[in-house]
Design a protein around this motif. Structure first.
Motif, PDB file in Angstrom:
ATOM      1  N   LEU A  99      48.115  77.806  39.601  1.00 49.32           N
ATOM      2  CA  LEU A  99      48.181  77.571  38.163  1.00 49.32           C
ATOM      3  C   LEU A  99      48.398  78.891  37.427  1.00 49.32           C
ATOM      4  O   LEU A  99      47.624  79.823  37.584  1.00 49.32           O
ATOM      5  CB  LEU A  99      46.886  76.920  37.668  1.00 49.32           C
ATOM      6  CG  LEU A  99      46.524  75.574  38.308  1.00 49.32           C
ATOM      7  CD1 LEU A  99      45.188  75.086  37.783  1.00 49.32           C
ATOM      8  CD2 LEU A  99      47.606  74.540  38.049  1.00 49.32           C
ATOM      9  N   GLN A 100      49.435  78.970  36.652  1.00 51.00           N
ATOM     10  CA  GLN A 100      49.739  80.180  35.893  1.00 51.00           C
ATOM     11  C   GLN A 100      49.932  79.787  34.431  1.00 51.00           C
ATOM     12  O   GLN A 100      50.873  79.078  34.088  1.00 51.00           O
ATOM     13  CB  GLN A 100      51.004  80.856  36.434  1.00 51.00           C
ATOM     14  CG  GLN A 100      50.895  81.307  37.880  1.00 51.00           C
ATOM     15  CD  GLN A 100      49.885  82.429  38.061  1.00 51.00           C
ATOM     16  OE1 GLN A 100      49.662  83.219  37.150  1.00 51.00           O
ATOM     17  NE2 GLN A 100      49.281  82.504  39.241  1.00 51.00           N
ATOM     18  N   HIS A 101      49.014  80.221  33.570  1.00 52.16           N
ATOM     19  CA  HIS A 101      49.117  79.897  32.150  1.00 52.16           C
ATOM     20  C   HIS A 101      48.349  80.948  31.366  1.00 52.16           C
ATOM     21  O   HIS A 101      47.348  81.488  31.837  1.00 52.16           O
ATOM     22  CB  HIS A 101      48.545  78.496  31.878  1.00 52.16           C
ATOM     23  CG  HIS A 101      48.818  77.997  30.489  1.00 52.16           C
ATOM     24  ND1 HIS A 101      47.962  78.236  29.435  1.00 52.16           N
ATOM     25  CD2 HIS A 101      49.842  77.260  29.989  1.00 52.16           C
ATOM     26  CE1 HIS A 101      48.454  77.675  28.342  1.00 52.16           C
ATOM     27  NE2 HIS A 101      49.589  77.067  28.651  1.00 52.16           N
ATOM     28  N   ARG A 102      48.815  81.222  30.176  1.00 54.58           N
ATOM     29  CA  ARG A 102      48.193  82.236  29.321  1.00 54.58           C
ATOM     30  C   ARG A 102      46.721  81.938  29.067  1.00 54.58           C
ATOM     31  O   ARG A 102      45.917  82.860  28.909  1.00 54.58           O
ATOM     32  CB  ARG A 102      48.961  82.278  27.988  1.00 54.58           C
ATOM     33  CG  ARG A 102      48.286  83.094  26.879  1.00 54.58           C
ATOM     34  CD  ARG A 102      49.140  83.053  25.625  1.00 54.58           C
ATOM     35  NE  ARG A 102      48.440  83.542  24.440  1.00 54.58           N
ATOM     36  CZ  ARG A 102      48.309  84.821  24.113  1.00 54.58           C
ATOM     37  NH1 ARG A 102      48.826  85.747  24.896  1.00 54.58           N
ATOM     38  NH2 ARG A 102      47.668  85.181  23.012  1.00 54.58           N
ATOM     39  N   ASN A 103      46.348  80.663  29.056  1.00 57.18           N
ATOM     40  CA  ASN A 103      44.977  80.282  28.719  1.00 57.18           C
ATOM     41  C   ASN A 103      44.147  79.865  29.921  1.00 57.18           C
ATOM     42  O   ASN A 103      43.162  79.141  29.788  1.00 57.18           O
ATOM     43  CB  ASN A 103      44.989  79.169  27.670  1.00 57.18           C
ATOM     44  CG  ASN A 103      45.627  79.611  26.370  1.00 57.18           C
ATOM     45  OD1 ASN A 103      46.693  79.132  26.008  1.00 57.18           O
ATOM     46  ND2 ASN A 103      45.007  80.562  25.675  1.00 57.18           N
TER      47      ASN A 103
END
Length: 657
Positions: free
Chosen positions: A408-412
């Motif tokens: 999982l790669q996400h800013r948040n």
């Protein structure tokens, strides 16, 4: 969430723990009783609920409470009481094993009380010993069954020589029988022991017990969950123990308890067993011989297959898979997935980065381990989570984190940078969050003034965007299941990042909900359908999001709200104010000064929509637009889903844990 660990034993070389138990039994035969207890089995200090200060009113009341437990428990083996009034009230409880003498009971509870004071400063804690357990909390836990299984660790280990599947059949037959006896027959003591002969040379001894404030149904439910965990950790071993807040179970191949057994069982012969005996008489026939060989081969094949499947879920098998640098190949259902994205780090590097896990570098304490600040050789700051060496559930959390966050790669979402497994050490390495967790800024009197409403709006928006990604936009559909302010971390720009995926579950593309017998998470943030029935879905996370939103606005902790005079829960209080048109009374005065009244009211509206009792009435995260846009109510009211109306809300009253 709490750690789970596994206890195993040898028959001949059992170590000091066995000799202590043997001495207890031997001395009891001569009318003598030990009053000194061995080392504790496990300690649970729940710092997420806060800790108390030296010389505080809480500490003074706690000392009075523990003294009272030591004195009063010896008479009946079980005692609970409270000390203090209002916000300073403390609840305490002690339980001694049903075969312990009054002298041994008093000595164990006294020793446990001293140790829990010495080792723990949390406002909610529990310590387990061989012969007793002692618990205290700032909140009322009497008669409330919440299963949190633990497998206390031991240094003596020996696997069964053969046929663990057959052993398990006999073991569970006995343990379920004595569980029924403890819950529904021996209702005064809620304690039972038993033995069953698996063979001429092998006898299985078992013990089960519940705290006596449980109902018969809750007692049996707790024991049933503990037996499920007993299978998960220990049935291929010669002994195992599971302890929880309200019950405990144990089995050994030697008599480890005092007094006579309450049940002596024989496994009933089935029709299949009689058929097998009949086949012995037909071995002289060719056809009978072939059938016997065929039946034996099939039985052996399926038994080995079953044993291998169970072994795949054992700690050693998981460790073997996780240490394979080619890919981590475990899912919740045991399916294989690749994770070449994850970097494996050696233990020496992480020891150097954290100054050998120095206490000065400690930045957090979770249910499964401790988090340290680390500095890598290239100057990069990291956070290193050191999972408990003893924890089986910690290993399950490790598995979840590796499988989920690596993909999982996400800013948040907090980034997982790597992991390390060497011997008993299980380490997870994350990006470092210099501003720590959201709960510090909501509930800390000094820090809360550092953030204005605009910053909180940005944080709320970040949490929402992270959940939308997990629920709808990521490669995997993820339900977090333990969303709370302490699991929302803040980077140097105060960007919110969701962390701690140890309790998360993967959903199939078309799957909307699932059910579990083991409810994990934190009361106050758990949706009612999950807390009461084990049913979870994306709407469970929506509920948690709504609670966080109301906590930010009110600056009041949901898990502590029942201690106030306003209402039983924060949610009920918010709903009461809303229906009376007094919603602004919910808002913390310092927050009201820095924010738009209309925006704050819109956020209260959204929070109440999210915490409706019926999950079908709650919006999805994608139906909640960005909080900075200022169109929340308008867009929600224009939604075709008319069940989003606040007028149809039913707010549940779930007591905090």
């Amino acid at each position: 969430m709490l750690k789970i660990q596994c206890a195993r034993s040898k028959k001949m070389e059992r170590g000091p723990h066995f000799y202590f138990q043997f001495s207890f039994i031997l001395l009891s035969m001569f009318g003598l009783h030990l009053t000194v207890e061995a080392d504790y089995l496990e300690l649970s200090c729940r710092y997420e609920y806060g800790n108390y200060s030296t010389n505080s009113t809480f500490e003074s009341n706690l000392k009075l409470l523990l003294d009272s437990l030591s004195y009063n428990t010896a008479t009946t083996g079980f005692y609970n009481t409270t000390v203090g009034e209002g916000l300073h009230r403390i609840y305490g409880q002690a339980l001694c094993r049903g075969d312990a003498s009054s002298t041994a009971c008093e000595g164990c509870v006294s020793n446990a009380s001293q140790e829990i004071m010495k080792l723990c400063t949390a406002e909610d804690a529990l310590i387990w010993y061989e012969l007793c357990q002692v618990r205290y909390s700032f909140q009322d836990f009497f008669s409330k069954m919440v299963y949190t299984g633990k497998y206390p660790d031991s240094d003596y280990q020996e696997k069964l020589a053969s046929d663990p599947a057959l052993f398990y059949t006999y073991l569970m037959y006995q343990m379920k029988n004595i569980s029924n006896e403890a819950a529904y027959v021996n209702t005064t003591q809620m304690f039972a022991t038993g033995k069953i002969n698996k063979s001429v040379s092998q006898t299985i001894y078992g013990l089960v017990q519940c705290t006596r404030d449980m109902s018969d149904k809750d007692c049996y439910s707790c024991l049933d969950s503990a037996l499920a965990d007993l299978r998960a950790c220990c049935y291929t071993w010669k002994g195992g123990t599971v302890v929880s807040r309200t019950c405990n179970v144990r089995y050994e191949l030697y008599r480890f308890f005092n007094g006579s057994t309450t049940s002596t069982l024989s496994y009933p012969a089935s029709t299949g067993d009689k058929w097998k005996k009949g086949m012995v008489g037909l071995v002289i026939g060719i056809l009978g011989l072939l059938l016997a060989v065929l039946a034996g081969s099939c039985t052996l094949y399926f038994n080995r297959r079953k044993a291998n499947q169970d072994l795949e879920r054992s700690p050693r098998a998981l460790l073997n898979d996780l240490t394979n640098p080619v890919g981590v190949e475990i899912t919740e259902e045991g399916n294989l997935v690749s994770s070449e994205e994850l970097s494996f780090m050696d233990l020496a590097t992480l020891k150097a980065a954290t100054d050998d896990f120095s206490s000065s570098n400690k930045i957090g304490q979770g249910g499964f381990g401790t988090v340290y600040k680390g500095l890598l050789s290239d100057g990069k700051e990291v956070a290193v989570k050191r999972l408990s060496r003893k924890s089986w559930q910690g290993l399950e959390e490790f598995k979840n984190e590796v499988i989920l966050i690596a993909k999982l790669q996400h800013r948040n979402l907090v980034r997982l940078l790597g992991c390390s497994i060497e011997g008993d050490e299980k380490l997870l390495v994350y990006e470092f969050m210099p501003n720590k967790s959201l709960d510090m800024y909501i509930f800390d009197l000094d820090k809360r003034a550092q953030l204005d409403w605009c910053t909180y709006v940005s944080i709320i928006d970040g949490i929402a965007r992270g959940l939308v990604y997990l629920h709808e936009d990521s490669r995997l559909r993820i339900i977090h299941r333990d969303l709370k302010p302490s699991n929302v971390l803040l980077d140097h720009e105060m960007v919110a990042k969701i962390s701690d995926f140890g309790m998360a579950r993967i959903f199939c593309e078309n799957q909307s909900s699932a059910n579990t017998r083991r409810v994990v998470g934190t009361y106050g943030y758990m949706a009612p359908e999950y807390a009461m029935g084990g049913l979870f879905s994306v709407k469970s996370d929506v509920f948690s999001f709504g609670v966080i939103l109301l906590e930010i606005i009110s600056r009041k902790r949901s898990s502590r709200f029942y201690l106030t005079e306003h209402a039983q829960t924060l949610l009920a209080y918010a709903w009461k104010l809303w229906t009376q048109g007094r919603e602004l009374e919910l808002v913390d005065p310092s927050l009201a000064k820095s924010g738009s009244t209309a925006e704050i009211v819109r956020c209260i509206h959204i929070g109440l929509l999210c915490v409706q009792e019926d999950p079908g009435d709650r919006p999805t995260m994608s139906e909640i637009p960005a909080f900075s846009v200022g169109r929340l109510v308008q867009e929600l009211n224009q939604s075709s889903a008319t069940n989003l109306s606040v007028n149809q809300m039913t707010i549940s009253s779930i007591l905090p844990r």
